[in-house]
Scaffold this motif. Sequence first.
Motif, PDB file in Angstrom:
ATOM      1  N   THR A   1      62.593  84.107  75.577  1.00 38.49           N
ATOM      2  CA  THR A   1      62.482  83.579  77.241  1.00 38.49           C
ATOM      3  C   THR A   1      61.625  82.668  77.192  1.00 38.49           C
ATOM      4  N   ARG A   2      62.215  81.490  78.605  1.00 44.38           N
ATOM      5  CA  ARG A   2      60.984  80.505  78.721  1.00 44.38           C
ATOM      6  C   ARG A   2      60.055  81.352  80.610  1.00 44.38           C
ATOM      7  N   TYR A   3      59.156  81.346  79.907  1.00 47.47           N
ATOM      8  CA  TYR A   3      58.090  82.254  81.054  1.00 47.47           C
ATOM      9  C   TYR A   3      57.667  80.675  81.787  1.00 47.47           C
ATOM     10  N   GLU A   4      58.502  80.503  83.247  1.00 46.45           N
ATOM     11  CA  GLU A   4      58.233  80.359  84.400  1.00 46.45           C
ATOM     12  C   GLU A   4      56.692  79.957  85.236  1.00 46.45           C
ATOM     13  N   GLN A   5      56.254  80.915  85.382  1.00 49.54           N
ATOM     14  CA  GLN A   5      54.872  81.716  85.896  1.00 49.54           C
ATOM     15  C   GLN A   5      54.481  82.434  84.972  1.00 49.54           C
ATOM     16  N   ILE A   6      53.517  82.300  84.367  1.00 54.87           N
ATOM     17  CA  ILE A   6      52.290  83.254  83.165  1.00 54.87           C
ATOM     18  C   ILE A   6      51.182  82.871  83.275  1.00 54.87           C
ATOM     19  N   HIS A   7      50.787  83.927  83.162  1.00 52.46           N
ATOM     20  CA  HIS A   7      49.187  84.325  83.032  1.00 52.46           C
ATOM     21  C   HIS A   7      48.769  84.507  81.666  1.00 52.46           C
ATOM     22  N   LEU A   8      47.785  82.922  81.367  1.00 50.86           N
ATOM     23  CA  LEU A   8      46.952  82.630  80.003  1.00 50.86           C
ATOM     24  C   LEU A   8      45.540  83.215  80.182  1.00 50.86           C
ATOM     25  N   VAL A   9      45.431  83.929  79.643  1.00 52.51           N
ATOM     26  CA  VAL A   9      44.013  84.801  79.812  1.00 52.51           C
ATOM     27  C   VAL A   9      42.571  84.329  78.570  1.00 52.51           C
ATOM     28  N   PRO A  10      41.921  84.310  78.569  1.00 51.53           N
ATOM     29  CA  PRO A  10      41.127  83.758  77.829  1.00 51.53           C
ATOM     30  C   PRO A  10      40.850  85.074  77.240  1.00 51.53           C
ATOM     31  N   ALA A  11      40.975  85.708  75.638  1.00 50.75           N
ATOM     32  CA  ALA A  11      40.658  86.731  74.980  1.00 50.75           C
ATOM     33  C   ALA A  11      38.880  87.056  75.099  1.00 50.75           C
ATOM     34  N   GLU A  12      38.257  88.373  75.959  1.00 51.34           N
ATOM     35  CA  GLU A  12      37.197  88.762  75.805  1.00 51.34           C
ATOM     36  C   GLU A  12      37.197  89.643  74.746  1.00 51.34           C
ATOM     37  N   PRO A  13      36.187  89.743  73.884  1.00 48.30           N
ATOM     38  CA  PRO A  13      35.599  88.258  73.126  1.00 48.30           C
ATOM     39  C   PRO A  13      36.746  87.585  72.178  1.00 48.30           C
ATOM     40  N   SER A  14      35.750  86.380  72.982  1.00 52.74           N
ATOM     41  CA  SER A  14      37.374  84.509  72.570  1.00 52.74           C
ATOM     42  C   SER A  14      37.916  85.064  71.033  1.00 52.74           C
ATOM     43  N   GLU A  15      37.275  85.286  70.053  1.00 46.89           N
ATOM     44  CA  GLU A  15      37.585  85.497  68.537  1.00 46.89           C
ATOM     45  C   GLU A  15      38.834  86.735  68.099  1.00 46.89           C
ATOM     46  N   ALA A  16      38.835  87.889  69.334  1.00 45.70           N
ATOM     47  CA  ALA A  16      39.445  88.978  69.385  1.00 45.70           C
ATOM     48  C   ALA A  16      40.179  89.207  67.653  1.00 45.70           C
ATOM     49  N   CYS A  17      38.867  89.665  66.994  1.00 44.83           N
ATOM     50  CA  CYS A  17      39.213  90.279  66.059  1.00 44.83           C
ATOM     51  C   CYS A  17      38.688  91.691  66.183  1.00 44.83           C
ATOM     52  N   GLY A  18      38.604  93.097  67.098  1.00 46.09           N
ATOM     53  CA  GLY A  18      39.298  93.585  67.436  1.00 46.09           C
ATOM     54  C   GLY A  18      39.291  93.989  68.930  1.00 46.09           C
ATOM     55  N   GLU A  19      38.741  94.741  68.877  1.00 49.15           N
ATOM     56  CA  GLU A  19      38.822  95.682  70.736  1.00 49.15           C
ATOM     57  C   GLU A  19      38.621  94.399  71.784  1.00 49.15           C
ATOM     58  N   LEU A  20      39.352  94.348  72.579  1.00 48.04           N
ATOM     59  CA  LEU A  20      38.975  93.165  73.942  1.00 48.04           C
ATOM     60  C   LEU A  20      38.476  94.185  74.726  1.00 48.04           C
ATOM     61  N   THR A  21      37.811  93.365  75.962  1.00 48.24           N
ATOM     62  CA  THR A  21      36.981  94.273  76.345  1.00 48.24           C
ATOM     63  C   THR A  21      37.774  93.723  78.173  1.00 48.24           C
ATOM     64  N   ASN A  22      38.663  92.444  78.229  1.00 48.12           N
ATOM     65  CA  ASN A  22      38.984  92.510  79.159  1.00 48.12           C
ATOM     66  C   ASN A  22      41.437  92.409  78.469  1.00 48.12           C
ATOM     67  N   GLY A  23      41.067  93.292  77.611  1.00 51.17           N
ATOM     68  CA  GLY A  23      42.315  93.991  76.925  1.00 51.17           C
ATOM     69  C   GLY A  23      43.543  94.409  77.995  1.00 51.17           C
ATOM     70  N   PHE A  24      43.232  94.608  79.112  1.00 50.95           N
ATOM     71  CA  PHE A  24      43.531  94.962  80.843  1.00 50.95           C
ATOM     72  C   PHE A  24      44.803  93.967  81.262  1.00 50.95           C
ATOM     73  N   PHE A  25      43.950  92.610  81.326  1.00 46.29           N
ATOM     74  CA  PHE A  25      44.432  91.761  81.636  1.00 46.29           C
ATOM     75  C   PHE A  25      45.147  90.980  80.698  1.00 46.29           C
ATOM     76  N   ILE A  26      45.853  91.273  79.715  1.00 44.84           N
ATOM     77  CA  ILE A  26      46.425  90.701  78.398  1.00 44.84           C
ATOM     78  C   ILE A  26      47.591  91.214  78.214  1.00 44.84           C
ATOM     79  N   GLN A  27      48.050  92.345  78.869  1.00 45.43           N
ATOM     80  CA  GLN A  27      48.767  93.595  79.175  1.00 45.43           C
ATOM     81  C   GLN A  27      49.833  92.194  79.631  1.00 45.43           C
ATOM     82  N   ASP A  28      51.365  91.988  78.768  1.00 48.57           N
ATOM     83  CA  ASP A  28      52.553  91.772  79.623  1.00 48.57           C
ATOM     84  C   ASP A  28      51.728  89.969  79.698  1.00 48.57           C
ATOM     85  N   GLN A  29      50.690  89.778  79.378  1.00 46.88           N
ATOM     86  CA  GLN A  29      50.752  87.795  79.210  1.00 46.88           C
ATOM     87  C   GLN A  29      50.262  87.071  78.294  1.00 46.88           C
TER      88      GLN A  29
END
Length: 188
Positions: free
Chosen positions: A58-86
């Motif tokens: 699918t081509r996404y015309e407008q989708i969020h690019l969310v920086p992961a927290e922590p930035s290396e994303a090697c475990g649980e993300l503190t902002n994982g809720f914002f990454i869902q569907d993005q």
Amino acid sequence: MVPGAAGWCCLVLWLPACVAAHGLRIHDYLYFQVLSPGDIRYIFTATPAKDFGGIFHTRYEQIHLVPAEPSEACGELTNGFFIQDQIALVERGGCSFLSKTRVVQEHGGRAVIISDNAVDNDSFYVEMIQDSTQRTADIPALFLLGRDGYMIRRSLEQHGLPWAIISIPVNVTSIPTFELLQPPWTFW
């Protein structure tokens, strides 16, 4: 498709399936455009993972690019809720590319863009390969130059924004060369 010395190859197409369909594996690119914030409204080049992850259906015309927290994303993300569907923006280092992709996938992300942790890297693409764990990932995984990732994160911090809005993938073959909005710090 254009004829080349080794047969047929893909020329700046936005669907990496073109390469797979012909059994070739050349350095293919995928493009995305930042739509907001305006100071980084450029078309960026990324490379898909070599042997894991999915492709964009699918081509996404407008989708969020969310920086992961922590930035290396090697475990649980503190902002994982914002990454869902993005789409998650992750930094290289700390664990394998596949591990990062799986973390984003487990948080419901549609794709992951992994930028090099060398912020001065503005020309060398790393080939992201499978690790030795025999795991898989279904979402697309892309590698982004370190300078590009740094500039995107820096712009978001300067504007106090939690994400950028992007369009992905972008077919650059349909854009006249003089209209391509390329990052001024990167030589194409």
